[in-house]
Design a protein around this motif. Structure first.
Motif, PDB file in Angstrom:
ATOM      1  N   ASP A 117     -40.273   2.472  30.430  1.00 14.18           N
ATOM      2  CA  ASP A 117     -40.332   3.224  31.686  1.00 14.18           C
ATOM      3  C   ASP A 117     -38.953   3.603  32.213  1.00 14.18           C
ATOM      4  OD1 ASP A 117     -43.038   2.915  31.515  1.00 14.18           O
ATOM      5  OD2 ASP A 117     -43.219   1.522  33.182  1.00 14.18           O
ATOM      6  N   SER A 126     -47.965   3.348  31.406  1.00  8.89           N
ATOM      7  CA  SER A 126     -47.303   3.737  30.152  1.00  8.89           C
ATOM      8  C   SER A 126     -48.020   3.131  28.949  1.00  8.89           C
ATOM      9  CB  SER A 126     -45.846   3.291  30.156  1.00  8.89           C
ATOM     10  OG  SER A 126     -45.098   4.050  31.073  1.00  8.89           O
ATOM     11  N   VAL A 160     -41.665   4.810  24.859  1.00 14.94           N
ATOM     12  CA  VAL A 160     -40.346   4.762  25.492  1.00 14.94           C
ATOM     13  C   VAL A 160     -40.511   3.939  26.757  1.00 14.94           C
ATOM     14  CG1 VAL A 160     -38.475   6.084  26.564  1.00 14.94           C
ATOM     15  CG2 VAL A 160     -39.657   7.006  24.551  1.00 14.94           C
ATOM     16  N   GLY A 189     -37.725  10.764  23.971  1.00 15.82           N
ATOM     17  CA  GLY A 189     -38.894  11.238  23.237  1.00 15.82           C
ATOM     18  C   GLY A 189     -38.571  12.451  22.383  1.00 15.82           C
ATOM     19  N   GLY A 237     -36.816   3.035  22.570  1.00 13.34           N
ATOM     20  CA  GLY A 237     -37.998   3.812  22.215  1.00 13.34           C
ATOM     21  C   GLY A 237     -38.274   3.780  20.729  1.00 13.34           C
ATOM     22  N   GLN A 264     -45.574  13.855  31.098  1.00  9.30           N
ATOM     23  CA  GLN A 264     -44.246  13.735  30.478  1.00  9.30           C
ATOM     24  C   GLN A 264     -44.319  13.974  28.973  1.00  9.30           C
ATOM     25  OE1 GLN A 264     -43.163   9.897  32.549  1.00  9.30           O
ATOM     26  NE2 GLN A 264     -41.150  10.872  32.451  1.00  9.30           N
ATOM     27  N   GLN A 266     -37.530   6.695  30.337  1.00 12.84           N
ATOM     28  CA  GLN A 266     -38.274   7.949  30.249  1.00 12.84           C
ATOM     29  C   GLN A 266     -37.564   9.027  31.057  1.00 12.84           C
ATOM     30  OE1 GLN A 266     -42.391   7.213  31.300  1.00 12.84           O
ATOM     31  NE2 GLN A 266     -42.606   5.675  29.692  1.00 12.84           N
TER      32      GLN A 266
END
Length: 152
Positions: free
Chosen positions: A71, A5, A69, A79, A51, A108, A74
């Motif tokens: 982990d 990430s 954001v 987002g 986030g 993602q 997510q």
């Protein structure tokens, strides 16, 4: 955030923020050239940053956008929620395009952008996908966020 990430966000492996990163976070204006939004959880009086979304103007009417954001959070619409807020701020300041530079393997984030309801233009250069999001108000992006917001 996991090493993957962190690499997706900064394009390098980082263990901590350096002084220039912290200075950038602290130098926000009123949205004309930079803006940041955050999602914060308040569980039993304990605030937790979930986030952050930011943009910075790089040309007149064009701003680069980026998101972080955690982990664990997510895949829950965070987002999309951050993007929706930044789109509103950008529109209020006559910014017409938000540009995201995303690693090709960051499915993602590419999915968040693709399903935003905004008109997008993708350009692939090596391992990076440049995604330009036209922020003209079509109403489509509001429907995309409205469908995600309850989940977020």
């Amino acid at each position: 955030m996991s090493p993957l990430s962190i690499r997706h966000r900064y394009f390098v492996a980082k263990r901590e923020l350096v002084p220039s990163d912290l200075a950038w976070l602290g130098r926000l204006d009123d949205g004309r050239t930079e803006a940041a939004v955050a999602v914060v959880s308040n569980d039993d009086g304990q605030e937790r940053l979930i986030g952050i979304g930011r943009y910075a103007l790089i040309e007149p009417h064009l701003a680069e956008v980026a998101f972080e954001v955690g982990d664990a959070d997510q895949g829950h619409g965070i987002g999309t929620l951050l993007l929706d807020q930044l789109v509103d701020i950008a529109r209020a300041h006559a910014i017409t395009v938000l540009r995201a530079e995303v690693e090709n393997d960051n499915r993602q984030m590419l999915d968040v952008l693709a399903h935003s309801g905004l008109v997008i233009k993708k350009t692939v250069c090596g391992t990076i996908c440049r995604v330009d999001l036209t922020v003209a108000d079509t109403g489509e992006d509001q429907r995309a966020c409205a469908a995600t917001s309850p989940r977020a």
